[in-house]
Design an enzyme around this catalytic site. Structure first.
Site, PDB file in Angstrom:
ATOM      1  N   SER A   1       0.858  -1.183   0.000  1.00  0.00           N
ATOM      2  CA  SER A   1       0.000   0.000   0.000  1.00  0.00           C
ATOM      3  C   SER A   1       0.897   1.236   0.000  1.00  0.00           C
ATOM      4  O   SER A   1       2.124   1.124   0.034  1.00  0.00           O
ATOM      5  CB  SER A   1      -0.888   0.014   1.239  1.00  0.00           C
ATOM      6  N   LYS A   2       0.248   2.386  -0.020  1.00  0.00           N
ATOM      7  CA  LYS A   2       0.998   3.646  -0.085  1.00  0.00           C
ATOM      8  C   LYS A   2       2.006   3.792   1.052  1.00  0.00           C
ATOM      9  O   LYS A   2       3.011   4.472   0.900  1.00  0.00           O
ATOM     10  CB  LYS A   2       0.023   4.824  -0.042  1.00  0.00           C
TER      11      LYS A   2
END
Ligand code: GLU
Length: 463
Positions: free
Chosen positions: A239-240
């Site tokens: 994820s980010k």
């Protein structure tokens, strides 16, 4: 239709994620390897979340990676009449039925089931209705088998089976007449003649439902390959938090598409100990069966290593073109100064990204950089100044300033003055580049040319 048809079916609710790009790549590779077709289908039935901007971003990402498609992009939102037609077919055949249960009634039953420790499941109230209820709102449900099992041989994960009693009578059309996700995927894959579905393993649970729908519709069931997720270093889903997850963000950080492709394919697939693969190699060597069963861990250092490799071995002219936006971002005008391709040649070995290359190129074009007090005192000591002044004279007299000639000039100069190479190279490097790290000094002089080299040394000497 060709014998092998694959597709990538992104939902346009964001940019092209590295996981999606890898799924697209695997589909593309198999299609190319088998001489089949690769189809792009945009799954945009979720009107509220789908945007044209995302569609554009996905197409841009695929184009950048070199994943060209043979058919499409098709848009599911254009297919509503088709889905409606298939719902009608199933109703007529009895493989689907209208369900009039209200949301409240279903919710009550759900709560009751949970409170009694049962797994909530549609109880089949409307399954045996023989008459329509005129005017009443309804959903359409798939009449799923109540017993037996549904199994498939996943090309990556092996045999996967589900008990049919665990599967609900899936809603295929909502009260407002719109089709649901699993149904649209099957209608499209069936009517597009898709032979192998490669997708993320977050879809494994959809597969038995989809298989039952193929069977009910009388279409052959495609092969399935569910690709494990990509994880971050901490083993959580990528994820980010772990850094950029958008493919195009990597372009903007100065990665080359061939490095990205090479990196993505190795996230889950291997071929002996080989690490470097061009697209053409991959088309030869890729097989979906040799994709591993465990999740790949995203390793930015390895991506960087591959990128450095592709820069080092890249075509300087092409890299020069790719460098332009990065130079522009830095306010560098490459038209006033040395030939950009020559500049790029000096930076191939020392740039892991195009961004690093752009940073490394700045000094060639921004000749008015500051010499600061501290560095001047450090690099241009009185002895060094004397050497630099003598070097200027030597450069003035030199006939040839090719790489070999410059090397010979420096060797001769050092021998004559009784100094080490670094005694001359360090101050000269500082005078020419304004820093202490740069491509080899001969290369720098070769690219800057005699006049600019002399001008810079003299400017440093008078600073
Ligand atoms: N639209 C789905 C997704 O983006 C893909 C479904 C599929 O490949 O079957 O996850």
């Amino acid at each position: 239709m060709s014998e092998v048809r694959l597709r990538f079916a992104p939902s346009p609710t964001g940019y092209l994620h590295v996981g999606g790009a890898r799924t697209a790549l695997f589909n593309w590779l198999l299609a190319r390897k088998e001489g089949g077709e690769f189809i792009l289908r945009i799954e945009d039935t979720d009107v509220a979340r789908s945007t044209q901007e995302s569609v554009d971003a996905i197409l841009e990402g695929m184009t950048w990676l070199g994943l060209d498609w043979d058919e499409g992009p098709f848009y599911q939102s254009d297919n509503f009449p088709l889905y409606r037609e298939y719902v009608e077919k199933m109703l007529a055949a009895g493989s689907a039925y209208k369900c009039y249960c209200t949301a409240e009634a279903l919710e009550k039953k759900r709560e009751l089931a949970i409170s009694e420790g049962r797994k909530p499941k549609y109880d089949g109230t409307c399954r045996s209705l023989t008459e329509d209820v005129p005017g009443a709102p309804f959903v359409v449900r798939f009449r799923a088998p109540l017993e037996g099992e549904t199994a498939f041989n996943d090309l990556i994960k092996g045999r996967i089976s589900f008990q049919n009693e665990e599967l609900d009578d899936l809603i295929i059309q909502r009260t407002d007449g719109t089709p649901t996700y699993n149904f649209t995927v099957v209608v499209d894959d069936a009517t597009m003649g898709i032979t192998t579905v490669i997708r993320g393993d977050d879809h494994v649970n959809n597969t038995p439902r989809q298989i039952l729908l193929y069977e009910a519709l009388g279409y052959p069931v495609p092969k399935f390959a569910h690709v494990p997720m990509i994880l971050g270093a901490d083993k959580a889903r990528l994820s980010k938090r772990h850094g950029a997850t958008s493919v195009m963000a990597y372009r903007d950080m100065g990665f080359l598409p061939e490095a990205m492709v090479n990196y993505l394919v190795r996230l889950g697939w291997s071929y002996g100990d080989e690490e470097i693969f061009t697209l053409d190699d991959l088309i030869q060597k890729f097989s979906i069966e040799s994709v591993g069963r465990s999740a790949g861990v995203f390793n930015p250092d390895k991506l960087l290593w591959l990128n450095a490799h592709y820069i080092k071995t890249g075509d300087p002219q092409r890299l020069a073109d790719l460098l332009l936006p990065f130079l522009r971002e830095r306010g560098v005008d490459h038209t006033v100064g040395p030939d950009l391709v020559a500049v790029v040649r000096t930076l191939l070995d020392r740039s892991r990204t195009m961004l690093e290359m752009a940073d490394g190129a700045i000094f060639y074009y921004k000749s008015d950089f500051e010499y600061d007090e501290k560095s001047l005192a450090k690099f241009l000591t009185p002895a060094a100044r004397e050497l630099c002044a003598a070097l200027v004279e030597r450069l003035r007299q030199a006939e040839d300033l090719g790489h070999e000639a410059i090397a010979a000039l420096f060797d001769g100069f050092c021998a004559e003055k009784g100094v080490k190479m670094k005694d001359v190279a360090q101050p000269a490097r500082y005078a020419l580049t304004g820093g202490s790290a740069s491509p080899g000094i001969y290369d720098v002089i070769g690219v800057l040319g005699r006049d600019e080299t002399i001008r810079r040394i003299q400017r440093a000497l008078s600073a």
